[in-house]
Design a protein around this motif. Structure first.
Motif, PDB file in Angstrom:
ATOM      1  N   GLY A  60       0.820  -1.203   0.000  1.00 35.19           N
ATOM      2  CA  GLY A  60       0.000   0.000   0.000  1.00 35.19           C
ATOM      3  C   GLY A  60       0.850   1.246   0.000  1.00 35.19           C
ATOM      4  N   GLY A  61       0.187   2.373   0.109  1.00 33.35           N
ATOM      5  CA  GLY A  61       0.915   3.633   0.109  1.00 33.35           C
ATOM      6  C   GLY A  61       0.003   4.816  -0.088  1.00 33.35           C
ATOM      7  N   GLY A  62       0.621   5.957  -0.049  1.00 32.96           N
ATOM      8  CA  GLY A  62      -0.121   7.212  -0.154  1.00 32.96           C
ATOM      9  C   GLY A  62      -0.484   7.581  -1.572  1.00 32.96           C
ATOM     10  N   PRO A  63      -1.035   8.738  -1.726  1.00 34.72           N
ATOM     11  CA  PRO A  63      -1.458   9.215  -3.045  1.00 34.72           C
ATOM     12  C   PRO A  63      -0.288   9.301  -4.025  1.00 34.72           C
ATOM     13  N   THR A  64      -0.597   9.198  -5.305  1.00 32.15           N
ATOM     14  CA  THR A  64       0.380   9.356  -6.377  1.00 32.15           C
ATOM     15  C   THR A  64      -0.031  10.563  -7.214  1.00 32.15           C
ATOM     16  N   PRO A  65       0.872  11.105  -8.019  1.00 29.40           N
ATOM     17  CA  PRO A  65       0.521  12.284  -8.809  1.00 29.40           C
ATOM     18  C   PRO A  65      -0.722  12.094  -9.690  1.00 29.40           C
ATOM     19  N   ASP A  66      -0.905  10.890 -10.226  1.00 33.34           N
ATOM     20  CA  ASP A  66      -2.063  10.664 -11.085  1.00 33.34           C
ATOM     21  C   ASP A  66      -3.346  10.380 -10.303  1.00 33.34           C
ATOM     22  N   LYS A  67      -3.218  10.054  -9.001  1.00 34.76           N
ATOM     23  CA  LYS A  67      -4.392   9.793  -8.156  1.00 34.76           C
ATOM     24  C   LYS A  67      -4.160  10.441  -6.791  1.00 34.76           C
ATOM     25  N   PRO A  68      -4.207  11.770  -6.721  1.00 41.50           N
ATOM     26  CA  PRO A  68      -3.854  12.480  -5.487  1.00 41.50           C
ATOM     27  C   PRO A  68      -4.813  12.271  -4.314  1.00 41.50           C
ATOM     28  N   GLU A  69      -5.973  11.714  -4.561  1.00 37.32           N
ATOM     29  CA  GLU A  69      -6.949  11.510  -3.489  1.00 37.32           C
ATOM     30  C   GLU A  69      -7.019  10.053  -3.021  1.00 37.32           C
ATOM     31  N   VAL A  70      -6.235   9.163  -3.643  1.00 31.26           N
ATOM     32  CA  VAL A  70      -6.361   7.724  -3.380  1.00 31.26           C
ATOM     33  C   VAL A  70      -5.253   7.231  -2.456  1.00 31.26           C
ATOM     34  N   ILE A  71      -5.640   6.505  -1.412  1.00 33.59           N
ATOM     35  CA  ILE A  71      -4.703   5.853  -0.498  1.00 33.59           C
ATOM     36  C   ILE A  71      -4.978   4.359  -0.557  1.00 33.59           C
ATOM     37  N   LEU A  72      -3.941   3.586  -0.793  1.00 41.41           N
ATOM     38  CA  LEU A  72      -4.053   2.133  -0.869  1.00 41.41           C
ATOM     39  C   LEU A  72      -3.614   1.555   0.469  1.00 41.41           C
ATOM     40  N   GLU A  73      -4.526   0.832   1.146  1.00 42.88           N
ATOM     41  CA  GLU A  73      -4.189   0.295   2.455  1.00 42.88           C
ATOM     42  C   GLU A  73      -4.785  -1.089   2.659  1.00 42.88           C
ATOM     43  N   THR A  74      -4.212  -1.817   3.601  1.00 42.52           N
ATOM     44  CA  THR A  74      -4.738  -3.135   3.942  1.00 42.52           C
ATOM     45  C   THR A  74      -6.090  -2.965   4.634  1.00 42.52           C
ATOM     46  N   PRO A  75      -6.915  -4.009   4.633  1.00 38.11           N
ATOM     47  CA  PRO A  75      -8.228  -3.907   5.288  1.00 38.11           C
ATOM     48  C   PRO A  75      -8.090  -3.550   6.770  1.00 38.11           C
ATOM     49  N   GLN A  76      -8.887  -2.629   7.222  1.00 36.48           N
ATOM     50  CA  GLN A  76      -8.862  -2.217   8.628  1.00 36.48           C
ATOM     51  C   GLN A  76      -9.710  -3.129   9.504  1.00 36.48           C
ATOM     52  N   ASN A  77     -10.717  -3.745   8.908  1.00 41.09           N
ATOM     53  CA  ASN A  77     -11.604  -4.641   9.633  1.00 41.09           C
ATOM     54  C   ASN A  77     -11.658  -5.959   8.864  1.00 41.09           C
ATOM     55  N   LEU A  78     -11.085  -7.019   9.434  1.00 34.92           N
ATOM     56  CA  LEU A  78     -11.024  -8.302   8.735  1.00 34.92           C
ATOM     57  C   LEU A  78     -12.384  -8.987   8.613  1.00 34.92           C
ATOM     58  N   ASN A  79     -13.431  -8.412   9.238  1.00 31.61           N
ATOM     59  CA  ASN A  79     -14.780  -8.943   9.107  1.00 31.61           C
ATOM     60  C   ASN A  79     -15.559  -8.294   7.966  1.00 31.61           C
ATOM     61  N   ARG A  80     -14.939  -7.341   7.266  1.00 35.09           N
ATOM     62  CA  ARG A  80     -15.569  -6.676   6.119  1.00 35.09           C
ATOM     63  C   ARG A  80     -14.711  -6.936   4.895  1.00 35.09           C
ATOM     64  N   VAL A  81     -15.357  -7.372   3.826  1.00 30.93           N
ATOM     65  CA  VAL A  81     -14.621  -7.769   2.623  1.00 30.93           C
ATOM     66  C   VAL A  81     -15.153  -7.033   1.407  1.00 30.93           C
ATOM     67  N   SER A  82     -14.241  -6.569   0.563  1.00 33.85           N
ATOM     68  CA  SER A  82     -14.663  -5.948  -0.688  1.00 33.85           C
ATOM     69  C   SER A  82     -14.084  -6.686  -1.891  1.00 33.85           C
ATOM     70  N   SER A  83     -13.252  -7.676  -1.625  1.00 32.77           N
ATOM     71  CA  SER A  83     -12.639  -8.436  -2.715  1.00 32.77           C
ATOM     72  C   SER A  83     -12.229  -9.799  -2.184  1.00 32.77           C
ATOM     73  N   PHE A  84     -12.199 -10.788  -3.041  1.00 32.41           N
ATOM     74  CA  PHE A  84     -11.667 -12.085  -2.663  1.00 32.41           C
ATOM     75  C   PHE A  84     -11.146 -12.780  -3.910  1.00 32.41           C
ATOM     76  N   LEU A  85     -10.335 -13.793  -3.699  1.00 32.08           N
ATOM     77  CA  LEU A  85      -9.688 -14.510  -4.775  1.00 32.08           C
ATOM     78  C   LEU A  85     -10.039 -15.983  -4.646  1.00 32.08           C
ATOM     79  N   ASN A  86     -10.654 -16.551  -5.669  1.00 27.21           N
ATOM     80  CA  ASN A  86     -10.952 -17.976  -5.698  1.00 27.21           C
ATOM     81  C   ASN A  86      -9.877 -18.687  -6.493  1.00 27.21           C
ATOM     82  N   LEU A  87      -9.273 -19.707  -5.909  1.00 28.26           N
ATOM     83  CA  LEU A  87      -8.305 -20.539  -6.617  1.00 28.26           C
ATOM     84  C   LEU A  87      -8.877 -21.946  -6.680  1.00 28.26           C
TER      85      LEU A  87
END
Length: 98
Positions: A60-87
């Protein structure tokens, strides 16, 4: 990263799943050690070729020049999911014991 190993489709497409993870080394250990992936780039971000798909691990990390409002971070609550990977594997026990 060697261009032959880079996740760039030369024909059609392939799937890449981007995961924001707390510990790249621990996550890499799972995808490589348990599932048999191949590390193409070791970290920041880590690229792993996994059969006919790619996994990208980033801490993760802070904003980038092309996306100044976006912060990429790990999930703060492991009981809430917005993505998953099926293998889907043919034999999970065989895959796990490798």
């Amino acid at each position: 990263m060697k261009s032959a190993d880079a996740p760039i489709a030369k024909k059609g497409f392939f799937v890449t799943h981007f995961l924001t993870v707390k510990d790249q080394a621990k996550s890499k250990e799972f995808y490589v050690g348990i599932l048999g992936g191949k590390v193409v780039r070791p970290e920041n971000p880590c690229y792993i070729k996994l059969e006919n798909s790619w996994i990208i691990l980033n801490s993760g990390g802070g904003p980038t020049p092309d996306k100044p409002e976006v912060i990429l971070e790990t999930p703060q609550n492991l009981n809430r999911v917005s993505s998953f990977l099926n293998l889907r594997v043919a034999d999970i026990r065989d895959c796990y014991k490798k």
